[in-house]
Design a protein around this motif. Structure first.
Motif, PDB file in Angstrom:
ATOM      1  N   PRO A 255       0.662  -1.374   0.509  1.00 58.58           N
ATOM      2  CA  PRO A 255      -0.196  -0.090   0.072  1.00 58.58           C
ATOM      3  C   PRO A 255       1.433   1.537  -0.020  1.00 58.58           C
ATOM      4  CG  PRO A 255       0.003  -0.876   2.155  1.00 58.58           C
ATOM      5  CD  PRO A 255       0.945  -1.829   1.531  1.00 58.58           C
ATOM      6  N   ARG A 256       1.706   1.172   0.410  1.00 55.58           N
ATOM      7  CA  ARG A 256       2.722   2.198   0.538  1.00 55.58           C
ATOM      8  C   ARG A 256       4.577   1.692   0.529  1.00 55.58           C
ATOM      9  NH1 ARG A 256       3.842   7.786   2.356  1.00 55.58           N
ATOM     10  NH2 ARG A 256       5.567   7.796   3.358  1.00 55.58           N
ATOM     11  N   TYR A 257       5.305   2.123  -0.733  1.00 56.92           N
ATOM     12  CA  TYR A 257       6.338   1.833  -0.711  1.00 56.92           C
ATOM     13  C   TYR A 257       7.559   2.498  -0.453  1.00 56.92           C
ATOM     14  CZ  TYR A 257       4.412  -0.637  -4.966  1.00 56.92           C
ATOM     15  OH  TYR A 257       3.562  -1.015  -5.027  1.00 56.92           O
ATOM     16  N   ILE A 258       7.440   3.518   0.302  1.00 56.14           N
ATOM     17  CA  ILE A 258       8.143   4.504   0.764  1.00 56.14           C
ATOM     18  C   ILE A 258       7.977   4.404   2.499  1.00 56.14           C
ATOM     19  CG2 ILE A 258       9.153   6.670   1.342  1.00 56.14           C
ATOM     20  CD1 ILE A 258       8.024   7.060  -1.579  1.00 56.14           C
ATOM     21  N   ASP A 259       8.653   4.208   3.251  1.00 56.30           N
ATOM     22  CA  ASP A 259       8.866   3.960   4.911  1.00 56.30           C
ATOM     23  C   ASP A 259       8.322   5.804   5.366  1.00 56.30           C
ATOM     24  OD1 ASP A 259      10.540   1.615   4.125  1.00 56.30           O
ATOM     25  OD2 ASP A 259      12.580   2.682   4.666  1.00 56.30           O
ATOM     26  N   ASP A 260       8.387   5.185   6.569  1.00 59.71           N
ATOM     27  CA  ASP A 260       6.689   6.325   7.132  1.00 59.71           C
ATOM     28  C   ASP A 260       7.337   5.927   8.372  1.00 59.71           C
ATOM     29  OD1 ASP A 260       5.524   8.702   7.360  1.00 59.71           O
ATOM     30  OD2 ASP A 260       3.490   7.249   7.033  1.00 59.71           O
ATOM     31  N   ASP A 261       6.541   6.957   9.866  1.00 62.73           N
ATOM     32  CA  ASP A 261       6.994   6.690  11.091  1.00 62.73           C
ATOM     33  C   ASP A 261       5.773   5.146  11.592  1.00 62.73           C
ATOM     34  OD1 ASP A 261       8.316   8.621  11.666  1.00 62.73           O
ATOM     35  OD2 ASP A 261       6.673  10.010  11.253  1.00 62.73           O
ATOM     36  N   GLY A 262       6.774   4.127  12.182  1.00 61.39           N
ATOM     37  CA  GLY A 262       6.540   3.158  12.162  1.00 61.39           C
ATOM     38  C   GLY A 262       5.541   2.071  11.110  1.00 61.39           C
ATOM     39  N   TYR A 263       6.012   2.086  10.286  1.00 57.06           N
ATOM     40  CA  TYR A 263       6.244   1.687   8.844  1.00 57.06           C
ATOM     41  C   TYR A 263       7.326   1.618   7.861  1.00 57.06           C
ATOM     42  CZ  TYR A 263       4.119   0.082   4.243  1.00 57.06           C
ATOM     43  OH  TYR A 263       4.096  -0.631   2.524  1.00 57.06           O
ATOM     44  N   ARG A 264       7.248   0.402   7.160  1.00 54.73           N
ATOM     45  CA  ARG A 264       8.159  -0.355   6.368  1.00 54.73           C
ATOM     46  C   ARG A 264       7.598  -0.078   5.363  1.00 54.73           C
ATOM     47  NH1 ARG A 264      12.353  -4.712   5.429  1.00 54.73           N
ATOM     48  NH2 ARG A 264      13.692  -4.192   4.216  1.00 54.73           N
ATOM     49  N   GLY A 265       8.071   0.107   4.383  1.00 53.67           N
ATOM     50  CA  GLY A 265       7.404   0.008   3.192  1.00 53.67           C
ATOM     51  C   GLY A 265       9.020  -0.552   1.753  1.00 53.67           C
ATOM     52  N   GLY A 266      10.125  -0.457   2.862  1.00 57.12           N
ATOM     53  CA  GLY A 266      11.379  -1.188   1.840  1.00 57.12           C
ATOM     54  C   GLY A 266      12.244  -0.298   1.578  1.00 57.12           C
ATOM     55  N   PHE A 267      11.429   1.496   0.687  1.00 54.24           N
ATOM     56  CA  PHE A 267      12.006   2.077   0.505  1.00 54.24           C
ATOM     57  C   PHE A 267      12.601   3.461   0.922  1.00 54.24           C
ATOM     58  CE2 PHE A 267      10.975  -0.498  -2.219  1.00 54.24           C
ATOM     59  CZ  PHE A 267      11.812  -0.940  -3.347  1.00 54.24           C
ATOM     60  N   THR A 268      13.289   4.032   1.113  1.00 55.68           N
ATOM     61  CA  THR A 268      13.270   6.032   1.456  1.00 55.68           C
ATOM     62  C   THR A 268      12.620   6.428   0.351  1.00 55.68           C
ATOM     63  OG1 THR A 268      15.989   5.818   1.024  1.00 55.68           O
ATOM     64  CG2 THR A 268      15.759   5.111   3.115  1.00 55.68           C
ATOM     65  N   SER A 269      12.321   7.709   1.032  1.00 56.31           N
ATOM     66  CA  SER A 269      12.240   9.092   0.189  1.00 56.31           C
ATOM     67  C   SER A 269      13.221   8.614  -0.912  1.00 56.31           C
ATOM     68  CB  SER A 269      11.580   9.847   0.508  1.00 56.31           C
ATOM     69  OG  SER A 269      10.915   9.771   1.417  1.00 56.31           O
ATOM     70  N   ASP A 270      14.604   9.298  -0.412  1.00 59.48           N
ATOM     71  CA  ASP A 270      15.461   9.452  -1.351  1.00 59.48           C
ATOM     72  C   ASP A 270      15.447   7.934  -2.569  1.00 59.48           C
ATOM     73  OD1 ASP A 270      16.062  11.672  -0.542  1.00 59.48           O
ATOM     74  OD2 ASP A 270      18.182  11.057   1.005  1.00 59.48           O
ATOM     75  N   ASP A 271      15.312   6.639  -2.130  1.00 65.49           N
ATOM     76  CA  ASP A 271      15.465   5.453  -3.097  1.00 65.49           C
ATOM     77  C   ASP A 271      14.978   5.879  -3.891  1.00 65.49           C
ATOM     78  OD1 ASP A 271      17.476   4.634  -1.521  1.00 65.49           O
ATOM     79  OD2 ASP A 271      15.714   3.079   0.044  1.00 65.49           O
TER      80      ASP A 271
END
Length: 267
Positions: A122-138
């Motif tokens: 549902p989201r590929y970018i990591d967030d507070d308390g959530y790991r999507g697998g990618f940073t915004s920079d990624d």
């Protein structure tokens, strides 16, 4: 508009009975399901299609405005279901299409009665308390590379996404699929996919749902599967003994078995 022609819809399997709708992910088309269709078609009516802009769809129907949002792809799903007069179908969505299925269910709840989410995120970018697998920079770097040299990006990234380096033919197939997509369309679909955040939409899912994850997946890590499962009370989580983001190709037997077991429980 003839939505069946527009989306290159194919219908196989039983003439009557339960219907399974197969939806592909970014950079792909319905051919990604070719190892699943024969197994499913023995027991079900199977509908496969290409999103506008992919595969054998009508490219003249594509618009930047519509397909810069996942809602546009969900509208494709709804229009195909309406054209076939489907009710209570099982929607099987791979990768970003898993979330497209969630949105389509909200648009036309009478059309979809169950969901199978294959390697969803549902989201590929990591967030507070959530790991999507990618940073915004990624993601910024990924999109910049894709937009500057799509064919080069496809050749480099497709094998990584597919995994299974000992089976290079799988990575080559995904590379060929990516490269067959018009770069301008692929750039829009990529941004729509990798910048999406549909976590809140998961809360609306009340129908039976199967979440299929791979044991190793660089695009949708295990934490994402656990998150999706926890967010949908009616869901079942199955971890496939598979590597990569496309288990319907890399581990078709296990993938088909999991889907068929779930479908049997819905009858």
């Amino acid at each position: 508009m003839d939505f069946l022609s527009r989306n290159n819809v194919s219908v196989t399997g039983l003439a009557h009975g339960p219907v399974v709708v197969l939806a592909h992910g970014f950079g792909c088309d319905q051919n990604m399901w070719r190892l699943a269709v024969p197994a499913l078609a023995k027991r079900y009516r199977v509908v496969a299609f290409d999103y506008v802009g992919s595969g054998g769809s009508d490219l003249s129907a594509w618009s930047h405005e519509r397909y810069s949002s996942l809602q546009g792809y969900a509208q494709d799903v709804v229009e195909v279901c309406e054209a076939l007069d489907l009710e209570g179908a099982v929607f099987v969505g791979h990768s970003v299409s898993a979330m497209v299925g969630v949105l389509a269910t909200r648009m036309a709840p009478e059309r979809i009665g169950a969901l199978v989410m294959v390697a969803p995120s549902p989201r590929y970018i990591d967030d507070d308390g959530y790991r999507g697998g990618f940073t915004s920079d990624d993601i910024d770097e990924l999109l910049a590379s894709l937009e500057s040299n799509y064919l080069g990006w496809s050749s480099a990234m497709a094998p990584v996404i597919m995994g299974n380096p000992e089976r290079p033919e799988l990575g080559q197939e995904l590379t060929n699929s990516f490269c067959a997509t018009a770069p301008d369309i692929a750039r829009v679909f990529a941004r729509t996919t990798f910048l999406s955040d549909t976590r809140e939409d998961l809360k609306s899912v009340e129908i039976p749902t199967l979440v299929l994850e791979c044991a190793q997946d660089v695009i949708a890590p295990r934490e994402v599967g656990a998150y999706v499962h926890a967010a949908i009370p009616s869901s079942r989580l199955v971890t496939l003994d598979a590597t990569g983001h496309c288990p319907q190709l890399s581990a078709p037997e296990a993938t088909n078995e999991a889907i068929l077991d779930f479908l049997a429980a819905q009858r």
